[in-house]
Write an enzyme that holds these catalytic residues in place. Structure first.
Site, PDB file in Angstrom:
ATOM      1  N   LYS A 165     -32.518  22.583  17.667  1.00 47.63           N
ATOM      2  CA  LYS A 165     -32.670  21.193  18.093  1.00 47.63           C
ATOM      3  C   LYS A 165     -32.625  21.078  19.612  1.00 47.63           C
ATOM      4  O   LYS A 165     -31.719  21.607  20.253  1.00 47.63           O
ATOM      5  CB  LYS A 165     -31.553  20.325  17.480  1.00 47.63           C
ATOM      6  CG  LYS A 165     -31.598  20.247  15.971  1.00 47.63           C
ATOM      7  CD  LYS A 165     -30.535  19.315  15.414  1.00 47.63           C
ATOM      8  CE  LYS A 165     -29.138  19.865  15.558  1.00 47.63           C
ATOM      9  NZ  LYS A 165     -28.135  19.048  14.861  1.00 47.63           N
TER      10      LYS A 165
ATOM     11  N   SER B 220       0.800  -1.235   0.000  1.00 50.21           N
ATOM     12  CA  SER B 220       0.000   0.000   0.000  1.00 50.21           C
ATOM     13  C   SER B 220       0.831   1.283   0.000  1.00 50.21           C
ATOM     14  O   SER B 220       0.266   2.370   0.005  1.00 50.21           O
ATOM     15  CB  SER B 220      -1.005   0.045   1.168  1.00 50.21           C
ATOM     16  OG  SER B 220      -0.396   0.410   2.386  1.00 50.21           O
ATOM     17  N   GLU B 221       2.163   1.186  -0.019  1.00 50.73           N
ATOM     18  CA  GLU B 221       2.980   2.391  -0.156  1.00 50.73           C
ATOM     19  C   GLU B 221       2.758   3.001  -1.543  1.00 50.73           C
ATOM     20  O   GLU B 221       2.529   2.292  -2.521  1.00 50.73           O
ATOM     21  CB  GLU B 221       4.461   2.080   0.045  1.00 50.73           C
ATOM     22  CG  GLU B 221       4.817   1.758   1.485  1.00 50.73           C
ATOM     23  CD  GLU B 221       6.306   1.485   1.653  1.00 50.73           C
ATOM     24  OE1 GLU B 221       7.038   1.489   0.633  1.00 50.73           O
ATOM     25  OE2 GLU B 221       6.735   1.250   2.803  1.00 50.73           O
TER      26      GLU B 221
END
Length: 325
Positions: free
Chosen positions: A201, A46-47
């Site tokens: 809210k 994944s580099e």
């Protein structure tokens, strides 16, 4: 072509990461330039590896990357691209992040929390960026995190011009979905000449993270209500706000937001909602599991292109927004 030589005079070069190449191509077309050929690959572990296929020496470089999921991967790719430009002797490097990464982590709410938006700015600087350009920062204070010029662009002109052309704004009310977006909604009212309403809210004290009541502050009865926000993520807040507006007599509800994050249950919620139209820009690619009904996507490329042109020509980015920055 490898080793292409360019003249020593000032020249603009545009680079694109892999997250949203369609937006980068639109910006390039607007500017009348070609995206610089770039070899970008991910290794088995994944580099990420990046190499530009022509000389960038002396360039005024603009690196576009949209930080959609997976945000961390695209952030790392952009940092590596900046580092490659710095080491290849680019004269000036501008990071173009239409959707700033980790923008919602802009301050500490509790002890032992990070300020990740500041960390992103520090990483850009450490990689070699001289300037940052982004659209609709979630918090304006992020401009102060980067030690250098920050061009804060606004998606409002793109969205508002579309709304003015399509709808009768004399029968419209601009609505902030919560107290935190009132400043943005106020800018919309100035642009459209419409009154302002706010959704207040009230949380259920007996159930954590549960909204019990939505109060509408302002007159929305019989009006076309325009809910505005900087982004739509899981769409919970915006859809609940729309229901509250209809309950208070609104004739129609539309929404406009710059960043289409569309995470998790967003598609289902939006398709089950009462919106007549959902208007966004293409700061992020639309990554959804199914089509979203009544969705309109406007291009932010001309705005980014104009800003890049102003920076390159040492002009004024603020001029594009009438002095608003």
């Amino acid at each position: 072509m490898s080793g292409v030589k360019r003249p020593n005079d000032k020249h603009l070069m545009l680079f694109s990461g892999r997250a949203h190449p369609e937006l980068a191509a639109e910006v390039a077309a607007f500017l009348g330039v070609e995206l610089v050929p770039t070899r970008a690959i991910a290794y088995a572990n994944s580099e990420i590896y990046v190499r530009y296929e022509e000389s960038v020496r002396g360039a005024d470089a603009f690196v576009i990357q949209s930080h959609c999921a997976p945000v961390n991967e695209w952030m790392m790719e952009q940092l590596i691209m900046v580092d490659a430009l710095k080491r290849a002797s680019a004269k000036r490097i501008t990071v173009v992040s239409p959707f700033y990464p980790y923008a919602r982590q802009d301050k500490k709410h509790l002890g032992r929390e990070p300020i990740s938006a500041r960390l992103m700015a520090d990483l850009y600087k450490a990689a070699g960026a001289d300037r940052v350009m982004s659209v609709d920062l979630h918090a304006a204070q992020i401009q102060g995190f980067f030690d250098g010029p920050v061009d804060h662009l606004w998606g409002l002109p793109v969205l508002a011009d579309y709304v003015k052309e399509k709808y009768d704004t004399s029968q419209m009310v601009v609505v902030s979905p919560d107290a935190g977006r009132v400043r943005l909604a106020d800018l919309w009212t100035d642009r459209l000449g419409c009154p302002l309403a706010i959704i207040h809210k009230r949380h259920d004290t007996e159930v954590a993270n549960q909204v019990k009541v939505h109060e509408v502050v302002g007159d929305v009865k019989g009006k076309v209500c325009l809910l505005v926000d900087d982004m739509i993520d899981t769409a919970g807040t915006i859809c609940q706000a729309a229901e509250a507006l209809l309950d208070h007599g609104a004739s129609k509800v539309i929404t406009a937001a710059t960043h289409p994050v569309f995470s998790g249950p967003a598609v289902e919620r939006l398709n089950d909602s009462c919106f007549d139209e959902i208007i966004v820009t293409n700061t992020l690619p639309i990554q959804v599991s199914a089509p979203i009904k009544n969705l309109t996507v406007l291009s932010i490329a001309p705005l980014i292109g104009e800003a890049i042109k102003e920076v390159f020509e040492d002009g004024s980015v603020t001029r594009l927004f009438g002095g608003q920055s």
